[in-house]
Motif scaffolding. Sequence first.
Motif, PDB file in Angstrom:
ATOM      1  N   ALA A  10     114.307  48.529  78.120  1.00 49.06           N
ATOM      2  CA  ALA A  10     115.060  47.905  79.209  1.00 49.06           C
ATOM      3  C   ALA A  10     116.196  47.053  78.651  1.00 49.06           C
ATOM      4  N   GLU A  11     115.962  46.387  77.518  1.00 49.44           N
ATOM      5  CA  GLU A  11     116.992  45.548  76.921  1.00 49.44           C
ATOM      6  C   GLU A  11     118.187  46.379  76.475  1.00 49.44           C
ATOM      7  N   ARG A  14     120.181  47.434  79.572  1.00 47.23           N
ATOM      8  CA  ARG A  14     120.967  46.318  80.105  1.00 47.23           C
ATOM      9  C   ARG A  14     122.212  46.069  79.253  1.00 47.23           C
ATOM     10  N   ASP A  15     122.055  46.160  77.942  1.00 41.91           N
ATOM     11  CA  ASP A  15     123.212  45.973  77.066  1.00 41.91           C
ATOM     12  C   ASP A  15     124.257  47.058  77.306  1.00 41.91           C
ATOM     13  N   ARG A  18     126.028  46.257  80.536  1.00 38.80           N
ATOM     14  CA  ARG A  18     126.948  45.131  80.387  1.00 38.80           C
ATOM     15  C   ARG A  18     128.237  45.566  79.701  1.00 38.80           C
ATOM     16  N   ALA A  25     124.603  45.511  85.751  1.00 38.48           N
ATOM     17  CA  ALA A  25     123.733  45.047  84.666  1.00 38.48           C
ATOM     18  C   ALA A  25     122.597  44.141  85.128  1.00 38.48           C
ATOM     19  N   ASP A  26     122.758  43.476  86.254  1.00 38.56           N
ATOM     20  CA  ASP A  26     121.732  42.524  86.688  1.00 38.56           C
ATOM     21  C   ASP A  26     120.764  43.113  87.712  1.00 38.56           C
ATOM     22  N   HIS A  27     120.868  44.398  88.023  1.00 39.29           N
ATOM     23  CA  HIS A  27     119.938  45.012  88.967  1.00 39.29           C
ATOM     24  C   HIS A  27     118.554  45.137  88.334  1.00 39.29           C
ATOM     25  N   LEU A  29     115.250  46.674  86.808  1.00 40.93           N
ATOM     26  CA  LEU A  29     115.172  47.886  85.996  1.00 40.93           C
ATOM     27  C   LEU A  29     113.723  48.154  85.627  1.00 40.93           C
ATOM     28  N   LEU A  43     117.072  51.804  88.714  1.00 37.63           N
ATOM     29  CA  LEU A  43     118.003  50.685  88.666  1.00 37.63           C
ATOM     30  C   LEU A  43     118.203  50.159  90.083  1.00 37.63           C
TER      31      LEU A  43
END
Length: 305
Positions: A10-11, A14-15, A18, A25-27, A29, A43
């Motif tokens: 997940a990290e 997200r990267d 972004r 990116a903030d949804h 996950l 997402l």
Amino acid sequence: MTDTRTDITAELIRDLLREQHPDLADHPLELGARGWDNQVWRLGDDLAVRLPWATESADGLLRKEHAWLPVLAPHLPLRVPVPQRLGEPSERFPRPWLVTTWVPGEPADRAPATRAAEAAETLATFLTALHRPAPDEAPEGRHRGGRLTDTAEHFTRELASATEMGLIRHPDAVRAVWEDAAAAPEWTGPRLWLHGDLHPANVLTADGTISGVIDFGDLFAGDPAFDLAAAWILLPDGGTDRFHDVYRPTADAAALRRARGWAVLRALTGIHIGEAGVRGRPGGKPTWGPPAQASLRRLTASLHR
């Protein structure tokens, strides 16, 4: 399978968002599924991220979906994962990836369709809409949808293997179906759009019927009989005749014979994948065995009708 797996977390996703699509990116996950080619992460409520992870060919399949599925999706009566954004390779993740719409439902290998007539009508209506003439630049199938006679060696090997493992009770009956199909006249019509991979894990169900179709990575143009084989694989007893009644244009006898041959091949593959799952082998899915066996039973019975 060529193992080129990347540690997808997940990290990492997200990267990537972004970097290339920061508005997403903030949804929320969460992991949705790990397939043979891609991982799917949900997402938010309405989107999904698909990333290649286990085969080198997955990159091209994702780009093909991005190029063609948005053109076809508006004409389709079922929900499909429509590409919204394309993620390009980067230092963080050196492969392309997609943001698509999320398709709700349960995979048919875990939740088979039970309402035969409704599922048959839904599948037939979907394929009627999909099987439109394709442009000259439409992709070819990757070892799919060619001449059925070209699969003779593969069919013989798959049947012999399943028989040796005690998974096929009547191999002569199975061979008879395939041989009848291989003797059918070849397709001489226009190249039509095909999904190309309508196995139970790529078809979603809800309330006993088909509700969505996913994974269009094998989308190609060719003989519709390749997709028509799905009726034997996906529908419960009593559904195939209704499917053929609803599908348009009505398939001729040669197309139905070819479809049975492709269905036999798909069923044998499903039986092997199911047995691998029972034995705990990589890539195996125990839920694939029962529907594949049911398909062979229906197929061998159909030859005598």
